[in-house]
Design an enzyme around this catalytic site. Structure first.
Site, PDB file in Angstrom:
ATOM      1  N   TYR A  33       0.833  -1.206   0.000  1.00  0.00           N
ATOM      2  CA  TYR A  33       0.000   0.000   0.000  1.00  0.00           C
ATOM      3  C   TYR A  33       0.866   1.255   0.000  1.00  0.00           C
ATOM      4  O   TYR A  33       2.088   1.190   0.160  1.00  0.00           O
ATOM      5  CB  TYR A  33      -0.962   0.007   1.195  1.00  0.00           C
ATOM      6  CG  TYR A  33      -0.321   0.325   2.537  1.00  0.00           C
ATOM      7  CD1 TYR A  33       0.537  -0.574   3.161  1.00  0.00           C
ATOM      8  CD2 TYR A  33      -0.553   1.548   3.165  1.00  0.00           C
ATOM      9  CE1 TYR A  33       1.130  -0.278   4.384  1.00  0.00           C
ATOM     10  CE2 TYR A  33       0.038   1.860   4.390  1.00  0.00           C
ATOM     11  CZ  TYR A  33       0.874   0.946   4.994  1.00  0.00           C
ATOM     12  OH  TYR A  33       1.473   1.241   6.195  1.00  0.00           O
ATOM     13  N   LYS A 147       6.482  -1.818   2.066  1.00  0.00           N
ATOM     14  CA  LYS A 147       5.269  -1.194   2.614  1.00  0.00           C
ATOM     15  C   LYS A 147       4.111  -2.174   2.412  1.00  0.00           C
ATOM     16  O   LYS A 147       3.252  -2.006   1.537  1.00  0.00           O
ATOM     17  CB  LYS A 147       5.001   0.166   1.957  1.00  0.00           C
ATOM     18  CG  LYS A 147       4.094   1.034   2.822  1.00  0.00           C
ATOM     19  CD  LYS A 147       4.199   2.485   2.477  1.00  0.00           C
ATOM     20  CE  LYS A 147       3.171   3.331   3.191  1.00  0.00           C
ATOM     21  NZ  LYS A 147       3.296   3.412   4.647  1.00  0.00           N
ATOM     22  N   GLU A 179      12.237   2.444  14.295  1.00  0.00           N
ATOM     23  CA  GLU A 179      11.266   3.470  13.887  1.00  0.00           C
ATOM     24  C   GLU A 179      10.049   3.403  14.793  1.00  0.00           C
ATOM     25  O   GLU A 179      10.043   2.693  15.794  1.00  0.00           O
ATOM     26  CB  GLU A 179      10.878   3.272  12.419  1.00  0.00           C
ATOM     27  CG  GLU A 179      10.245   1.923  12.153  1.00  0.00           C
ATOM     28  CD  GLU A 179       9.882   1.671  10.687  1.00  0.00           C
ATOM     29  OE1 GLU A 179       9.750   2.637   9.928  1.00  0.00           O
ATOM     30  OE2 GLU A 179       9.706   0.494  10.329  1.00  0.00           O
ATOM     31  N   LEU A 203      10.952   1.152   7.381  1.00  0.00           N
ATOM     32  CA  LEU A 203      10.371   1.627   6.124  1.00  0.00           C
ATOM     33  C   LEU A 203      11.066   2.934   5.764  1.00  0.00           C
ATOM     34  O   LEU A 203      11.170   3.830   6.610  1.00  0.00           O
ATOM     35  CB  LEU A 203       8.865   1.877   6.274  1.00  0.00           C
ATOM     36  CG  LEU A 203       8.253   2.329   4.947  1.00  0.00           C
ATOM     37  CD1 LEU A 203       8.048   1.145   4.019  1.00  0.00           C
ATOM     38  CD2 LEU A 203       6.960   3.076   5.153  1.00  0.00           C
TER      39      LEU A 203
HETATM   40  N1  PDD Z   1       2.826   4.994   7.505  1.00  0.00           N
HETATM   41  N2  PDD Z   1       7.494   3.738   9.055  1.00  0.00           N
HETATM   42  C1  PDD Z   1       6.337   3.032   9.017  1.00  0.00           C
HETATM   43  C2  PDD Z   1       6.311   1.672   9.596  1.00  0.00           C
HETATM   44  C3  PDD Z   1       5.184   3.606   8.430  1.00  0.00           C
HETATM   45  O1  PDD Z   1       4.047   2.891   8.372  1.00  0.00           O
HETATM   46  C4  PDD Z   1       5.247   4.935   7.923  1.00  0.00           C
HETATM   47  C5  PDD Z   1       4.060   5.607   7.297  1.00  0.00           C
HETATM   48  C6  PDD Z   1       6.467   5.613   7.981  1.00  0.00           C
HETATM   49  C7  PDD Z   1       6.635   7.006   7.412  1.00  0.00           C
HETATM   50  O2  PDD Z   1       6.684   6.980   6.015  1.00  0.00           O
HETATM   51  P1  PDD Z   1       6.157   8.202   5.128  1.00  0.00           P
HETATM   52  O3  PDD Z   1       6.957   9.387   5.495  1.00  0.00           O
HETATM   53  O4  PDD Z   1       6.394   7.747   3.752  1.00  0.00           O
HETATM   54  O5  PDD Z   1       4.682   8.365   5.450  1.00  0.00           O
HETATM   55  C8  PDD Z   1       7.565   4.980   8.551  1.00  0.00           C
HETATM   56  C9  PDD Z   1       1.618   5.489   6.861  1.00  0.00           C
HETATM   57  C10 PDD Z   1       1.383   6.948   7.044  1.00  0.00           C
HETATM   58  C11 PDD Z   1       0.450   4.618   7.289  1.00  0.00           C
HETATM   59  O6  PDD Z   1       0.679   3.414   7.430  1.00  0.00           O
HETATM   60  O7  PDD Z   1      -0.665   5.123   7.443  1.00  0.00           O
END
Ligand code: PDD
Length: 302
Positions: A33, A147, A179, A203
């Protein structure tokens, strides 16, 4: 009004969008996703999000069902079909519908779903005063760079944080920072901004690349390197980034204040730079789908 969503080439009211129970996304969490913030109808860091989507598909060996140009056109139409100027686009691809068997089906058509919801903005309270977080051992799998919609480890970790009255967790594996449950973590010590390197343990958030750029532009010293637990525990400032939280300060960790216990000067600096980057993206406007496709073909670092 019921939002209009995209499912396998069709535009439908959300309540009418259905997926068969044998979809491997439902049965196995076999899918990937993306979450993309949209400001004044312009997807923010779209090239990077699309590049990461393509990378996730390749990692789980699902052929891209649309391609960069069609993804872009679909997302623009999705955004245009909603009322709100600021939105979050959610896109998901699963391996499709097949008789239940762990191994890939010989022939299955990927399921493609996308929806967009209004983004009312990060709550002022969180932006201005920061949030609480707790520390947790990182007990997820070793392919966190994908992701994937298989998010049970992240779900359980986030719930532990919520149960403790916090907004996010800060996770560690083998004594080193990884993270948050759904965010990347930033540590400030002695004027240096630190975050762990991209690897299979985290991620690669799109905001990692963004904050790297912002630090470079603002002459802020940045160290992308393994971060030890002690450095987090003795941080002057902690911050988190994600598509939905943008950039917010963590002002308490396990019930103890981080630094002064209120948002620090580095946060204020990067926050201003983040807001300016959003404005610059809005001013540039949307990239034409064909231009997106050629930029992706040339290679985009997510
Ligand atoms: N999640 N690490 C994880 C495990 C994440 O699920 C996310 C973002 C990030 C930050 O990535 P980015 O800057 O690309 O949003 C780091 C999204 C927002 C979600 O699962 O809703």
């Amino acid at each position: 009004m019921e939002p209009i969503v995209y499912l396998n080439g069709n535009w439908l009211p959300l309540a009418e969008a259905h997926v068969p129970v044998l979809d491997r996304g439902f049965i196995f969490g076999d899918g990937i996703y993306e979450v993309v913030p949209v400001y004044r109808a312009v997807p923010f860091r779209w090239l990077q999000h699309l590049a990461r989507l393509e990378r996730s598909l390749a990692e789980v060996r699902i052929d891209d069902p649309l391609g960069p140009e069609a993804w872009t056109a679909m997302v623009y139409e999705l955004v245009d079909r909603q009322d709100a100027p600021d939105q979050f686009v959610y896109m998901q691809v699963t391996r499709g519908v097949a008789r239940r068997d762990h191994a890939f089906p010989a022939a299955a058509t990927p399921t493609v779903f996308a929806m967009s919801t209004p983004f009312p903005g990060v709550p002022t309270e969180q932006r201005e005063h920061g949030v609480a977080a707790i520390t947790l051992p990182d007990e997820r799998w070793l392919r966190c760079h994908i992701k994937s919609t298989s998010l049970l480890g992240n779900v359980l970790a986030r719930q532990q944080a919520v149960d403790a009255g916090a907004v996010e967790c800060v996770m560690f594996r083998d004594g080193r920072l990884t993270e948050g449950a759904a965010s990347n973590i930033w540590v400030v010590r002695d004027g240096i901004v630190m975050t762990p390197p991209r690897s299979h343990l985290i991620l690669a958030g799109i905001r990692i690349g963004l904050v790297e750029e912002l630090c470079l532009q603002a002459d802020v010293p940045l160290a992308v390197r393994p971060v030890e637990r002690i450095e987090v525990d003795s941080a002057d400032e902690l911050m988190l980034t994600s598509a939905t939280k943008e950039l917010i300060p963590i002002v308490s960790l396990d019930g103890r204040p981080v630094g002064s216990g209120s948002p620090g000067p580095m946060y204020r600096r990067l926050r201003a730079a983040y807001d300016a980057a959003v404005e610059a993206s809005v001013a540039r406007g949307r990239m034409a789908p064909a231009a997106v496709a050629s930029a992706i073909a040339d290679g985009v670092r997510a």
